[in-house]
Scaffold this motif. Sequence first.
Motif, PDB file in Angstrom:
ATOM      1  N   ASP A   2      68.808  46.019  59.381  1.00 25.96           N
ATOM      2  CA  ASP A   2      67.989  46.007  58.171  1.00 25.96           C
ATOM      3  C   ASP A   2      67.058  44.801  58.130  1.00 25.96           C
ATOM      4  O   ASP A   2      65.963  44.872  57.572  1.00 25.96           O
ATOM      5  N   ARG A   3      67.499  43.697  58.702  1.00 23.97           N
ATOM      6  CA  ARG A   3      66.706  42.469  58.644  1.00 23.97           C
ATOM      7  C   ARG A   3      65.463  42.528  59.526  1.00 23.97           C
ATOM      8  O   ARG A   3      64.650  41.612  59.516  1.00 23.97           O
ATOM      9  N   TYR A   4      65.319  43.595  60.313  1.00 23.69           N
ATOM     10  CA  TYR A   4      64.152  43.743  61.180  1.00 23.69           C
ATOM     11  C   TYR A   4      63.209  44.841  60.683  1.00 23.69           C
ATOM     12  O   TYR A   4      62.286  45.223  61.388  1.00 23.69           O
ATOM     13  N   VAL A  38      68.401  24.424  59.618  1.00 22.71           N
ATOM     14  CA  VAL A  38      68.220  25.156  60.873  1.00 22.71           C
ATOM     15  C   VAL A  38      68.931  26.498  60.754  1.00 22.71           C
ATOM     16  O   VAL A  38      69.993  26.601  60.141  1.00 22.71           O
ATOM     17  N   ILE A  39      68.321  27.511  61.341  1.00 22.13           N
ATOM     18  CA  ILE A  39      68.901  28.853  61.358  1.00 22.13           C
ATOM     19  C   ILE A  39      69.154  29.243  62.805  1.00 22.13           C
ATOM     20  O   ILE A  39      68.255  29.146  63.647  1.00 22.13           O
ATOM     21  N   VAL A  40      70.378  29.664  63.089  1.00 20.89           N
ATOM     22  CA  VAL A  40      70.733  30.101  64.439  1.00 20.89           C
ATOM     23  C   VAL A  40      70.270  31.548  64.595  1.00 20.89           C
ATOM     24  O   VAL A  40      70.792  32.443  63.928  1.00 20.89           O
ATOM     25  N   PRO A  41      69.284  31.808  65.453  1.00 24.60           N
ATOM     26  CA  PRO A  41      68.746  33.164  65.561  1.00 24.60           C
ATOM     27  C   PRO A  41      69.764  34.152  66.117  1.00 24.60           C
ATOM     28  O   PRO A  41      70.658  33.792  66.888  1.00 24.60           O
ATOM     29  N   GLU A  42      69.600  35.405  65.733  1.00 26.44           N
ATOM     30  CA  GLU A  42      70.382  36.474  66.335  1.00 26.44           C
ATOM     31  C   GLU A  42      69.921  36.703  67.774  1.00 26.44           C
ATOM     32  O   GLU A  42      68.769  36.423  68.123  1.00 26.44           O
ATOM     33  N   LYS A  43      70.805  37.250  68.589  1.00 26.65           N
ATOM     34  CA  LYS A  43      70.419  37.581  69.968  1.00 26.65           C
ATOM     35  C   LYS A  43      69.227  38.527  70.003  1.00 26.65           C
ATOM     36  O   LYS A  43      68.360  38.425  70.875  1.00 26.65           O
ATOM     37  N   LEU A  44      69.178  39.464  69.060  1.00 27.66           N
ATOM     38  CA  LEU A  44      68.061  40.412  69.032  1.00 27.66           C
ATOM     39  C   LEU A  44      66.734  39.713  68.789  1.00 27.66           C
ATOM     40  O   LEU A  44      65.677  40.204  69.203  1.00 27.66           O
ATOM     41  N   SER A  45      66.772  38.581  68.102  1.00 27.70           N
ATOM     42  CA  SER A  45      65.546  37.822  67.851  1.00 27.70           C
ATOM     43  C   SER A  45      65.116  37.030  69.077  1.00 27.70           C
ATOM     44  O   SER A  45      63.920  36.810  69.294  1.00 27.70           O
ATOM     45  N   VAL A  46      66.083  36.608  69.885  1.00 22.66           N
ATOM     46  CA  VAL A  46      65.794  35.795  71.069  1.00 22.66           C
ATOM     47  C   VAL A  46      65.513  36.669  72.283  1.00 22.66           C
ATOM     48  O   VAL A  46      64.520  36.496  72.992  1.00 22.66           O
ATOM     49  N   TYR A  47      66.390  37.639  72.530  1.00 26.85           N
ATOM     50  CA  TYR A  47      66.327  38.445  73.755  1.00 26.85           C
ATOM     51  C   TYR A  47      65.762  39.840  73.492  1.00 26.85           C
ATOM     52  O   TYR A  47      66.323  40.837  73.938  1.00 26.85           O
ATOM     53  N   LEU A  54      65.759  49.629  72.460  1.00 32.10           N
ATOM     54  CA  LEU A  54      66.293  49.678  71.100  1.00 32.10           C
ATOM     55  C   LEU A  54      65.135  49.597  70.107  1.00 32.10           C
ATOM     56  O   LEU A  54      64.271  48.731  70.210  1.00 32.10           O
ATOM     57  N   ARG A  55      65.147  50.502  69.145  1.00 33.26           N
ATOM     58  CA  ARG A  55      64.016  50.592  68.222  1.00 33.26           C
ATOM     59  C   ARG A  55      64.221  49.652  67.040  1.00 33.26           C
ATOM     60  O   ARG A  55      65.010  49.926  66.132  1.00 33.26           O
ATOM     61  N   TYR A  56      63.527  48.546  67.074  1.00 30.69           N
ATOM     62  CA  TYR A  56      63.512  47.591  65.964  1.00 30.69           C
ATOM     63  C   TYR A  56      62.271  46.724  66.131  1.00 30.69           C
ATOM     64  O   TYR A  56      61.590  46.785  67.159  1.00 30.69           O
ATOM     65  N   ALA A  57      61.964  45.939  65.122  1.00 29.72           N
ATOM     66  CA  ALA A  57      60.741  45.135  65.133  1.00 29.72           C
ATOM     67  C   ALA A  57      61.105  43.653  65.169  1.00 29.72           C
ATOM     68  O   ALA A  57      61.290  43.035  64.115  1.00 29.72           O
ATOM     69  N   PRO A  58      61.234  43.054  66.365  1.00 29.66           N
ATOM     70  CA  PRO A  58      61.611  41.638  66.443  1.00 29.66           C
ATOM     71  C   PRO A  58      60.631  40.713  65.737  1.00 29.66           C
ATOM     72  O   PRO A  58      61.003  39.624  65.302  1.00 29.66           O
ATOM     73  N   GLY A  59      59.386  41.150  65.605  1.00 24.58           N
ATOM     74  CA  GLY A  59      58.406  40.332  64.906  1.00 24.58           C
ATOM     75  C   GLY A  59      58.705  40.170  63.425  1.00 24.58           C
ATOM     76  O   GLY A  59      58.155  39.281  62.773  1.00 24.58           O
ATOM     77  N   LYS A  60      59.593  41.025  62.887  1.00 30.46           N
ATOM     78  CA  LYS A  60      59.972  40.931  61.479  1.00 30.46           C
ATOM     79  C   LYS A  60      61.278  40.172  61.276  1.00 30.46           C
ATOM     80  O   LYS A  60      61.827  40.168  60.168  1.00 30.46           O
ATOM     81  N   ALA A  61      61.774  39.538  62.326  1.00 27.44           N
ATOM     82  CA  ALA A  61      63.009  38.758  62.214  1.00 27.44           C
ATOM     83  C   ALA A  61      62.875  37.695  61.127  1.00 27.44           C
ATOM     84  O   ALA A  61      61.813  37.091  60.955  1.00 27.44           O
ATOM     85  N   SER A  62      63.954  37.474  60.405  1.00 27.74           N
ATOM     86  CA  SER A  62      63.930  36.471  59.333  1.00 27.74           C
ATOM     87  C   SER A  62      63.550  35.100  59.861  1.00 27.74           C
ATOM     88  O   SER A  62      62.829  34.342  59.196  1.00 27.74           O
ATOM     89  N   THR A  63      64.041  34.764  61.055  1.00 23.05           N
ATOM     90  CA  THR A  63      63.730  33.451  61.618  1.00 23.05           C
ATOM     91  C   THR A  63      62.239  33.302  61.905  1.00 23.05           C
ATOM     92  O   THR A  63      61.663  32.232  61.704  1.00 23.05           O
ATOM     93  N   ARG A  64      61.603  34.359  62.363  1.00 26.95           N
ATOM     94  CA  ARG A  64      60.155  34.287  62.616  1.00 26.95           C
ATOM     95  C   ARG A  64      59.383  34.128  61.311  1.00 26.95           C
ATOM     96  O   ARG A  64      58.453  33.325  61.213  1.00 26.95           O
ATOM     97  N   ARG A  65      59.774  34.899  60.328  1.00 28.63           N
ATOM     98  CA  ARG A  65      59.020  34.896  59.078  1.00 28.63           C
ATOM     99  C   ARG A  65      59.223  33.596  58.300  1.00 28.63           C
ATOM    100  O   ARG A  65      58.281  33.073  57.691  1.00 28.63           O
ATOM    101  N   LEU A  66      60.438  33.050  58.334  1.00 25.31           N
ATOM    102  CA  LEU A  66      60.657  31.762  57.675  1.00 25.31           C
ATOM    103  C   LEU A  66      59.928  30.640  58.408  1.00 25.31           C
ATOM    104  O   LEU A  66      59.428  29.700  57.777  1.00 25.31           O
ATOM    105  N   ALA A  67      59.874  30.732  59.727  1.00 32.20           N
ATOM    106  CA  ALA A  67      59.147  29.715  60.495  1.00 32.20           C
ATOM    107  C   ALA A  67      57.675  29.696  60.098  1.00 32.20           C
ATOM    108  O   ALA A  67      57.050  28.624  60.040  1.00 32.20           O
ATOM    109  N   ARG A  68      57.111  30.859  59.812  1.00 34.57           N
ATOM    110  CA  ARG A  68      55.716  30.899  59.362  1.00 34.57           C
ATOM    111  C   ARG A  68      55.581  30.354  57.946  1.00 34.57           C
ATOM    112  O   ARG A  68      54.646  29.610  57.639  1.00 34.57           O
TER     113      ARG A  68
END
Length: 294
Positions: A2-4, A38-47, A54-68
Amino acid sequence: MDRYRGGLRHWLLLRGWTRLIKARARRAEDLGMRCLHVIVPEKLSVYDDKTDGLRYAPGKASTRRLARRLARHPAYLDLLAPLRAARNGATPLYLRTDTHWTAQGCLLAYREIMRALGAVPPADIGGRPGTVSEQIMDLGEKLPERPRERLERFMLQRDAMRVETGPLLAAYEAQGRDREVHVGAHVVYRNPSPGADPRRLVLFGDSCAHFDPFLLTGLLAESFSEVHFIWSSSLDWPYIERVRPDILLFEIAERFLAKLPKDDFDVAVAGQRGTGGRLARLGSDGLGRAVAPQ
Protein backbone atom coordinates in the motif's frame (compact mmCIF):
# COMPACT_ATOMS: atom_id res chain seq x y z
CA MET A 1 2.51 -2.70 -0.94
CA ASP A 2 0.00 0.00 0.00
CA ARG A 3 2.87 2.37 0.74
CA TYR A 4 3.90 2.25 -2.93
CA ARG A 5 0.52 3.18 -4.37
CA GLY A 6 0.36 6.83 -3.43
CA GLY A 7 -3.06 8.43 -3.18
CA LEU A 8 -4.60 10.94 -0.80
CA ARG A 9 -4.25 8.85 2.36
CA HIS A 10 -0.55 8.32 1.75
CA TRP A 11 -0.08 12.01 0.99
CA LEU A 12 -1.84 12.99 4.22
CA LEU A 13 0.24 10.49 6.20
CA LEU A 14 3.51 11.86 4.86
CA ARG A 15 2.35 15.41 5.46
CA GLY A 16 1.73 14.39 9.07
CA TRP A 17 5.24 12.94 9.36
CA THR A 18 6.75 16.06 7.82
CA ARG A 19 4.97 18.27 10.33
CA LEU A 20 5.90 15.97 13.21
CA ILE A 21 9.60 15.91 12.29
CA LYS A 22 9.70 19.69 12.03
CA ALA A 23 7.84 20.11 15.33
CA ARG A 24 10.18 17.71 17.11
CA ALA A 25 13.18 19.56 15.70
CA ARG A 26 11.85 22.91 16.96
CA ARG A 27 11.21 21.55 20.44
CA ALA A 28 14.63 19.90 20.60
CA GLU A 29 16.30 23.11 19.43
CA ASP A 30 14.50 25.04 22.17
CA LEU A 31 16.05 22.58 24.63
CA GLY A 32 19.51 23.03 23.11
CA MET A 33 19.59 19.61 21.44
CA ARG A 34 20.51 18.45 17.96
CA CYS A 35 17.62 16.42 16.51
CA LEU A 36 17.98 13.94 13.66
CA HIS A 37 15.52 11.51 12.06
CA VAL A 38 16.47 8.51 9.91
CA ILE A 39 14.21 5.99 8.21
CA VAL A 40 15.46 2.50 7.39
CA PRO A 41 14.21 1.85 3.84
CA GLU A 42 12.38 -1.30 2.88
CA LYS A 43 14.20 -3.74 0.60
CA LEU A 44 11.66 -2.96 -2.12
CA SER A 45 12.74 0.68 -1.96
CA VAL A 46 16.44 -0.17 -2.24
CA TYR A 47 16.49 -3.22 -4.53
CA ASP A 48 13.78 -2.36 -7.03
CA ASP A 49 16.16 -3.69 -9.71
CA LYS A 50 15.81 -7.22 -8.31
CA THR A 51 12.05 -7.61 -7.94
CA ASP A 52 11.49 -9.78 -11.04
CA GLY A 53 8.61 -7.82 -12.50
CA LEU A 54 6.75 -7.25 -9.24
CA ARG A 55 4.16 -4.59 -9.97
CA TYR A 56 4.67 -1.62 -7.67
CA ALA A 57 5.91 1.95 -7.94
CA PRO A 58 9.25 2.35 -6.09
CA GLY A 59 9.21 6.04 -6.94
CA LYS A 60 6.27 6.42 -4.53
CA ALA A 61 8.17 4.94 -1.59
CA SER A 62 7.67 6.88 1.63
CA THR A 63 11.42 7.30 2.01
CA ARG A 64 11.71 8.91 -1.43
CA ARG A 65 8.81 11.24 -0.88
CA LEU A 66 9.92 12.32 2.60
CA ALA A 67 13.43 12.92 1.28
CA ARG A 68 11.95 15.36 -1.23
CA ARG A 69 9.73 17.05 1.35
CA LEU A 70 12.60 17.45 3.84
CA ALA A 71 15.50 17.79 1.41
CA ARG A 72 17.02 20.83 3.08
CA HIS A 73 15.86 20.25 6.64
CA PRO A 74 18.67 19.51 9.13
CA ALA A 75 16.45 17.18 11.19
CA TYR A 76 16.10 14.61 8.39
CA LEU A 77 18.81 12.39 6.93
CA ASP A 78 18.03 10.48 3.75
CA LEU A 79 19.39 6.92 3.95
CA LEU A 80 17.69 5.66 0.79
CA ALA A 81 20.08 7.38 -1.62
CA PRO A 82 23.34 6.01 -0.12
CA LEU A 83 21.88 2.52 0.30
CA ARG A 84 20.71 2.47 -3.32
CA ALA A 85 24.12 3.71 -4.43
CA ALA A 86 25.78 0.77 -2.65
CA ARG A 87 23.20 -1.91 -3.49
CA ASN A 88 25.31 -3.64 -6.15
CA GLY A 89 28.39 -3.97 -3.97
CA ALA A 90 30.02 -7.23 -2.95
CA THR A 91 28.24 -7.33 0.42
CA PRO A 92 24.42 -7.46 0.60
CA LEU A 93 22.73 -4.67 2.52
CA TYR A 94 19.67 -6.86 3.19
CA LEU A 95 19.16 -10.62 3.18
CA ARG A 96 16.57 -12.23 0.93
CA THR A 97 14.44 -13.59 3.78
CA ASP A 98 14.87 -10.85 6.39
CA THR A 99 13.21 -7.47 6.78
CA HIS A 100 16.22 -5.95 8.57
CA TRP A 101 19.38 -4.51 7.12
CA THR A 102 22.56 -6.56 7.39
CA ALA A 103 25.53 -5.56 9.52
CA GLN A 104 27.09 -3.95 6.44
CA GLY A 105 23.90 -2.09 5.58
CA CYS A 106 23.72 -0.79 9.13
CA LEU A 107 27.40 0.17 9.07
CA LEU A 108 26.86 2.22 5.92
CA ALA A 109 23.92 4.05 7.51
CA TYR A 110 25.89 4.59 10.73
CA ARG A 111 28.67 6.33 8.80
CA GLU A 112 26.10 8.62 7.19
CA ILE A 113 24.63 9.42 10.62
CA MET A 114 28.04 10.13 12.11
CA ARG A 115 28.84 12.47 9.23
CA ALA A 116 25.55 14.32 9.72
CA LEU A 117 26.27 14.69 13.44
CA GLY A 118 29.81 15.93 12.88
CA ALA A 119 31.23 12.90 14.70
CA VAL A 120 34.20 10.70 13.83
CA PRO A 121 33.74 6.90 13.93
CA PRO A 122 36.37 4.82 15.73
CA ALA A 123 39.06 4.00 13.17
CA ASP A 124 38.61 0.24 13.55
CA ILE A 125 34.82 0.12 13.79
CA GLY A 126 34.37 -1.59 10.43
CA GLY A 127 37.07 -4.13 11.17
CA ARG A 128 35.82 -5.42 14.50
CA PRO A 129 35.58 -9.23 14.74
CA GLY A 130 32.29 -10.87 13.97
CA THR A 131 30.36 -14.10 13.95
CA VAL A 132 28.85 -16.05 11.06
CA SER A 133 25.96 -18.47 11.43
CA GLU A 134 23.19 -20.06 9.40
CA GLN A 135 19.85 -18.70 10.61
CA ILE A 136 16.17 -18.77 9.74
CA MET A 137 15.26 -15.10 9.39
CA ASP A 138 11.94 -13.37 10.07
CA LEU A 139 10.53 -13.78 6.55
CA GLY A 140 12.00 -17.27 6.29
CA GLU A 141 9.96 -18.34 9.31
CA LYS A 142 6.82 -17.66 7.27
CA LEU A 143 7.88 -19.90 4.36
CA PRO A 144 7.05 -23.63 4.35
CA GLU A 145 10.64 -24.63 3.53
CA ARG A 146 12.05 -22.36 6.32
CA PRO A 147 15.27 -21.53 4.44
CA ARG A 148 18.44 -20.58 6.28
CA GLU A 149 20.71 -17.71 5.34
CA ARG A 150 24.27 -16.80 6.19
CA LEU A 151 24.06 -14.16 8.91
CA GLU A 152 27.07 -12.04 9.79
CA ARG A 153 27.12 -9.99 12.98
CA PHE A 154 29.72 -7.64 14.36
CA MET A 155 31.05 -8.20 17.86
CA LEU A 156 31.15 -4.46 18.40
CA GLN A 157 31.32 -4.08 22.14
CA ARG A 158 34.77 -3.17 23.38
CA ASP A 159 34.75 0.20 25.14
CA ALA A 160 31.05 0.74 25.86
CA MET A 161 29.35 -0.96 28.80
CA ARG A 162 25.67 -1.39 29.48
CA VAL A 163 25.20 0.38 32.80
CA GLU A 164 21.41 0.48 33.09
CA THR A 165 18.61 -1.86 32.03
CA GLY A 166 14.92 -1.05 32.19
CA PRO A 167 12.75 -3.41 34.26
CA LEU A 168 10.86 -4.84 31.27
CA LEU A 169 14.02 -5.99 29.53
CA ALA A 170 15.61 -7.07 32.82
CA ALA A 171 12.64 -9.30 33.61
CA TYR A 172 12.65 -10.94 30.19
CA GLU A 173 16.42 -11.42 30.23
CA ALA A 174 16.17 -13.10 33.62
CA GLN A 175 13.82 -15.64 32.03
CA GLY A 176 15.96 -16.07 28.92
CA ARG A 177 13.20 -14.53 26.80
CA ASP A 178 14.87 -11.32 25.66
CA ARG A 179 14.12 -12.11 21.99
CA GLU A 180 10.44 -11.53 22.80
CA VAL A 181 10.94 -7.94 23.99
CA HIS A 182 10.14 -5.08 21.67
CA VAL A 183 8.40 -1.80 22.53
CA GLY A 184 9.42 -0.62 25.98
CA ALA A 185 12.91 -2.12 26.04
CA HIS A 186 15.30 0.43 27.51
CA VAL A 187 19.06 0.40 28.07
CA VAL A 188 21.88 2.86 28.72
CA TYR A 189 25.48 2.43 27.58
CA ARG A 190 28.47 4.44 28.79
CA ASN A 191 31.82 4.63 27.05
CA PRO A 192 34.81 5.82 29.13
CA SER A 193 37.22 5.72 26.19
CA PRO A 194 39.09 9.02 25.76
CA GLY A 195 38.43 8.72 22.04
CA ALA A 196 34.65 8.66 22.42
CA ASP A 197 32.66 11.68 21.34
CA PRO A 198 31.83 13.43 24.65
CA ARG A 199 28.20 14.06 23.75
CA ARG A 200 25.22 12.22 25.25
CA LEU A 201 22.81 10.69 22.73
CA VAL A 202 19.24 9.45 23.21
CA LEU A 203 17.98 7.08 20.52
CA PHE A 204 14.33 6.14 20.02
CA GLY A 205 14.29 3.23 17.61
CA ASP A 206 13.25 -0.31 16.76
CA SER A 207 14.83 -3.65 15.83
CA CYS A 208 17.09 -2.02 13.25
CA ALA A 209 18.82 -0.31 16.18
CA HIS A 210 18.13 -2.91 18.93
CA PHE A 211 19.05 -2.90 22.60
CA ASP A 212 21.83 -5.45 22.14
CA PRO A 213 25.08 -3.96 20.80
CA PHE A 214 25.26 -5.58 17.36
CA LEU A 215 23.46 -3.03 15.17
CA LEU A 216 22.98 0.74 15.26
CA THR A 217 22.81 1.08 19.05
CA GLY A 218 26.07 -0.84 19.42
CA LEU A 219 27.83 1.25 16.79
CA LEU A 220 26.72 4.47 18.48
CA ALA A 221 27.61 3.19 21.95
CA GLU A 222 31.16 2.59 20.75
CA SER A 223 31.26 6.15 19.43
CA PHE A 224 29.63 8.41 22.06
CA SER A 225 30.25 8.75 25.79
CA GLU A 226 26.65 7.87 26.67
CA VAL A 227 23.83 6.34 24.63
CA HIS A 228 20.26 5.74 25.80
CA PHE A 229 18.15 3.39 23.68
CA ILE A 230 14.35 3.28 23.98
CA TRP A 231 12.37 0.94 21.75
CA SER A 232 9.51 3.19 20.69
CA SER A 233 8.32 5.21 17.71
CA SER A 234 6.70 7.68 20.08
CA LEU A 235 8.89 10.06 22.06
CA ASP A 236 8.86 10.55 25.82
CA TRP A 237 9.57 14.27 26.14
CA PRO A 238 9.70 14.33 29.98
CA TYR A 239 12.37 11.61 29.82
CA ILE A 240 14.29 13.58 27.19
CA GLU A 241 14.10 16.73 29.29
CA ARG A 242 15.40 14.90 32.36
CA VAL A 243 18.30 13.23 30.55
CA ARG A 244 19.16 16.42 28.59
CA PRO A 245 21.01 14.75 25.71
CA ASP A 246 23.14 16.70 23.29
CA ILE A 247 21.66 14.63 20.44
CA LEU A 248 18.14 13.28 20.01
CA LEU A 249 18.13 10.59 17.32
CA PHE A 250 15.03 8.89 15.95
CA GLU A 251 15.17 5.71 13.83
CA ILE A 252 12.23 3.84 12.34
CA ALA A 253 11.76 1.19 9.65
CA GLU A 254 9.89 2.47 6.61
CA ARG A 255 7.03 0.00 7.07
CA PHE A 256 6.23 1.48 10.50
CA LEU A 257 5.58 4.91 9.03
CA ALA A 258 2.02 3.66 8.50
CA LYS A 259 1.13 4.89 11.99
CA LEU A 260 1.84 8.46 13.04
CA PRO A 261 3.00 8.50 16.69
CA LYS A 262 1.48 10.82 19.28
CA ASP A 263 4.71 11.32 21.27
CA ASP A 264 2.94 10.37 24.49
CA PHE A 265 5.26 7.47 25.36
CA ASP A 266 6.23 6.94 29.01
CA VAL A 267 9.47 5.01 29.46
CA ALA A 268 8.75 4.18 33.10
CA VAL A 269 5.19 2.93 32.49
CA ALA A 270 6.16 0.94 29.38
CA GLY A 271 9.03 -0.62 31.32
CA GLN A 272 6.58 -2.20 33.75
CA ARG A 273 4.43 -4.04 31.20
CA GLY A 274 4.53 -7.80 31.44
CA THR A 275 7.19 -7.96 34.14
CA GLY A 276 4.98 -9.83 36.59
CA GLY A 277 6.45 -10.64 39.98
CA ARG A 278 9.82 -9.17 39.08
CA LEU A 279 8.45 -5.68 39.69
CA ALA A 280 7.81 -6.68 43.28
CA ARG A 281 11.57 -7.03 43.58
CA LEU A 282 12.52 -4.08 41.39
CA GLY A 283 11.70 -0.44 41.88
CA SER A 284 11.98 2.24 39.23
CA ASP A 285 13.55 5.66 39.42
CA GLY A 286 12.22 8.66 37.54
CA LEU A 287 13.99 7.63 34.33
CA GLY A 288 12.39 4.19 34.12
CA ARG A 289 15.54 2.35 35.20
CA ALA A 290 15.65 -0.81 37.25
CA VAL A 291 16.72 -0.14 40.84
CA ALA A 292 17.29 -2.89 43.37
CA PRO A 293 15.28 -2.43 46.58
CA GLN A 294 17.21 -1.30 49.64
